[in-house]
Design a protein around this motif. Structure first.
Motif, PDB file in Angstrom:
ATOM      1  N   ILE A  40      -5.989-147.548 -59.376  1.00  0.00           N
ATOM      2  CA  ILE A  40      -4.712-147.999 -58.690  1.00  0.00           C
ATOM      3  C   ILE A  40      -3.801-148.437 -59.608  1.00  0.00           C
ATOM      4  O   ILE A  40      -4.091-148.973 -60.732  1.00  0.00           O
ATOM      5  N   GLY A  41      -2.387-148.258 -59.176  1.00  0.00           N
ATOM      6  CA  GLY A  41      -1.416-149.074 -59.802  1.00  0.00           C
ATOM      7  C   GLY A  41      -0.894-150.204 -58.879  1.00  0.00           C
ATOM      8  O   GLY A  41      -1.048-149.830 -57.799  1.00  0.00           O
ATOM      9  N   ALA A  42      -0.182-151.225 -59.553  1.00  0.00           N
ATOM     10  CA  ALA A  42       0.383-152.339 -58.811  1.00  0.00           C
ATOM     11  C   ALA A  42       1.703-152.841 -59.007  1.00  0.00           C
ATOM     12  O   ALA A  42       1.689-153.201 -60.225  1.00  0.00           O
ATOM     13  N   SER A  43       2.603-152.793 -58.093  1.00  0.00           N
ATOM     14  CA  SER A  43       3.972-152.951 -58.827  1.00  0.00           C
ATOM     15  C   SER A  43       4.825-154.051 -57.924  1.00  0.00           C
ATOM     16  O   SER A  43       4.537-153.823 -56.570  1.00  0.00           O
ATOM     17  N   ASP A  44       5.786-154.778 -58.521  1.00  0.00           N
ATOM     18  CA  ASP A  44       6.699-155.534 -57.617  1.00  0.00           C
ATOM     19  C   ASP A  44       7.969-154.792 -58.016  1.00  0.00           C
ATOM     20  O   ASP A  44       8.282-154.885 -58.881  1.00  0.00           O
ATOM     21  N   HIS A  45       8.549-154.327 -56.881  1.00  0.00           N
ATOM     22  CA  HIS A  45      10.028-153.863 -57.018  1.00  0.00           C
ATOM     23  C   HIS A  45      11.065-154.804 -56.625  1.00  0.00           C
ATOM     24  O   HIS A  45      12.346-154.272 -56.193  1.00  0.00           O
ATOM     25  N   LEU A  46      10.671-155.906 -56.485  1.00  0.00           N
ATOM     26  CA  LEU A  46      11.705-156.999 -55.948  1.00  0.00           C
ATOM     27  C   LEU A  46      12.062-157.104 -54.337  1.00  0.00           C
ATOM     28  O   LEU A  46      11.881-157.962 -53.898  1.00  0.00           O
ATOM     29  N   VAL A  47      12.226-155.790 -53.856  1.00  0.00           N
ATOM     30  CA  VAL A  47      12.558-155.503 -52.547  1.00  0.00           C
ATOM     31  C   VAL A  47      10.769-155.643 -51.555  1.00  0.00           C
ATOM     32  O   VAL A  47      10.878-155.308 -50.567  1.00  0.00           O
ATOM     33  N   SER A  48       9.932-155.335 -52.573  1.00  0.00           N
ATOM     34  CA  SER A  48       8.762-154.709 -52.157  1.00  0.00           C
ATOM     35  C   SER A  48       7.496-154.956 -53.056  1.00  0.00           C
ATOM     36  O   SER A  48       7.691-155.029 -54.079  1.00  0.00           O
ATOM     37  N   GLU A  49       6.408-154.933 -52.392  1.00  0.00           N
ATOM     38  CA  GLU A  49       5.165-155.086 -53.347  1.00  0.00           C
ATOM     39  C   GLU A  49       4.434-153.835 -52.865  1.00  0.00           C
ATOM     40  O   GLU A  49       4.048-153.311 -51.725  1.00  0.00           O
ATOM     41  N   ALA A  50       3.812-152.897 -53.985  1.00  0.00           N
ATOM     42  CA  ALA A  50       3.269-151.783 -53.706  1.00  0.00           C
ATOM     43  C   ALA A  50       1.995-151.394 -54.544  1.00  0.00           C
ATOM     44  O   ALA A  50       1.911-151.969 -55.723  1.00  0.00           O
ATOM     45  N   LEU A  51       1.031-150.800 -53.884  1.00  0.00           N
ATOM     46  CA  LEU A  51      -0.085-150.132 -54.659  1.00  0.00           C
ATOM     47  C   LEU A  51      -0.010-148.665 -54.849  1.00  0.00           C
ATOM     48  O   LEU A  51       0.530-147.831 -53.656  1.00  0.00           O
ATOM     49  N   TYR A  52      -0.500-147.979 -55.869  1.00  0.00           N
ATOM     50  CA  TYR A  52      -0.262-146.715 -55.879  1.00  0.00           C
ATOM     51  C   TYR A  52      -1.654-146.080 -56.297  1.00  0.00           C
ATOM     52  O   TYR A  52      -2.620-146.647 -57.150  1.00  0.00           O
ATOM     53  N   LEU A  53      -2.112-144.826 -55.546  1.00  0.00           N
ATOM     54  CA  LEU A  53      -3.222-144.133 -55.879  1.00  0.00           C
ATOM     55  C   LEU A  53      -3.152-142.676 -55.644  1.00  0.00           C
ATOM     56  O   LEU A  53      -2.108-142.313 -54.973  1.00  0.00           O
ATOM     57  N   ASP A  54      -3.994-141.792 -55.723  1.00  0.00           N
ATOM     58  CA  ASP A  54      -4.404-140.409 -55.227  1.00  0.00           C
ATOM     59  C   ASP A  54      -5.210-140.145 -54.450  1.00  0.00           C
ATOM     60  O   ASP A  54      -6.407-140.691 -54.401  1.00  0.00           O
TER      61      ASP A  54
END
Length: 290
Positions: free
Chosen positions: A106-120
């Motif tokens: 996974i990837g994991a990011s903070d976009h200031l407006v949201s918190e997000a996980l990324y996968l395929d």
């Protein structure tokens, strides 16, 4: 992401996204992944088709089996990711803990407006699973929304888990598609279609990407050329996005979209399911109304 002020949208403020439809190569494999790993549940099943959503909630994804479907080349326009929006941070914590337990990359990011996980998914279809911060906490500078891509505070998210939390729990009823992020061949052409014709407003930009919405949301649709600049549609028979829904408040709003598309020479089709329009790289939006 660059700062940008919200611009008026030609689409209704009440617009929200409905289900996204994905082509997959093996329906049984995909159902197993989306239930056990992502946390959705099968709501309806027919031959080669499955509709999934949160427990007791509305449909989020429709999976359509396409035997012999090939992976979409990473550099080809089409789906970058479908973003599944969860109601609460603790819901994201359950998903994060389950993905870590299952050793999913996974990837994991903070976009200031949201918190997000990324996968395929097993076919390489990109997924984002995220939660929004309350809108009152979204940062602005001189009236412009600020977004960024920073590391997620994963341990803080995991601290939201209650003792003995069920990591195999289904996503809750309030789970929806929050946005769809597309790969395109040209940003100017994407802007002409998604903003000038369809009616979304530009909310912010990033080098090589546009973020667009209705009603002041941070984005319902994004488009990037990070690996797809200058390229045409994905090969026929590829897995990926078949379509996604935008839900309008009434039939008058549907008529207004049809008129705007027609005035700009963009082909659309009015059918039982709704009004469909397809961008220059084959990504289709379906407008529906009660």
């Amino acid at each position: 992401m660059a700062d940008a002020a919200f611009a008026p949208s030609a689409l209704p403020d009440a617009l929200r996204l409905g289900l996204a439809e994905l082509a997959v190569s093996d329906i049984e494999r995909s159902i197993a992944f989306y239930e056990a790993v992502v946390g959705l549940r099968t709501l309806d099943r027919a031959s080669g088709v499955a509709t999934l959503g949160g427990t007791g909630g509305s449909a989020v994804l429709r999976l359509v089996e396409t035997p012999g479907a090939r992976p979409k080349p990473k550099e080809a326009p089409g789906l970058f990711h479908v973003a599944i929006l969860l109601p609460e941070r603790r819901d994201l914590a359950v998903v994060l803990a389950r993905l870590v337990r299952n050793r999913v990359r996974i990837g994991a990011s903070d976009h200031l407006v949201s918190e997000a996980l990324y996968l395929d998914d097993p076919d390489g279809n990109g997924l984002e699973i995220y939660r929004d911060r309350p809108k009152a906490e979204w940062p602005y500078r001189d009236g412009a929304l600020r977004m960024a891509t920073e590391p997620m505070a994963a341990q803080e998210v995991l601290a939201e888990l209650s003792p003995g939390a069920d990591l195999d729990a289904a996503m809750p009823a309030g789970t929806v598609v929050g946005h769809v992020h597309l790969q395109v061949g040209d940003l100017a052409a994407a802007r002409s279609f998604w903003i000038d014709a369809v009616g979304f407003a530009l909310t912010t930009t990033y080098p090589g990407a546009l973020f667009m919405s209705a009603g002041g949301y941070h984005h319902h649709v994004a488009a990037n050329v990070w690996s797809s600049r200058g390229r045409g549609p994905a090969p026929e028979g590829s897995v990926g996005l078949r379509s996604f829904e935008a839900i309008l408040p009434d039939a008058n709003a549907l008529d207004a979209v049809a008129a705007r598309l027609g005035a700009r020479g963009v082909p659309s089709l009015r059918a039982e399911r709704g009004l469909t329009a397809t961008d220059p790289w084959g990504s289709t939006i379906v407008f529906v109304a009660p």
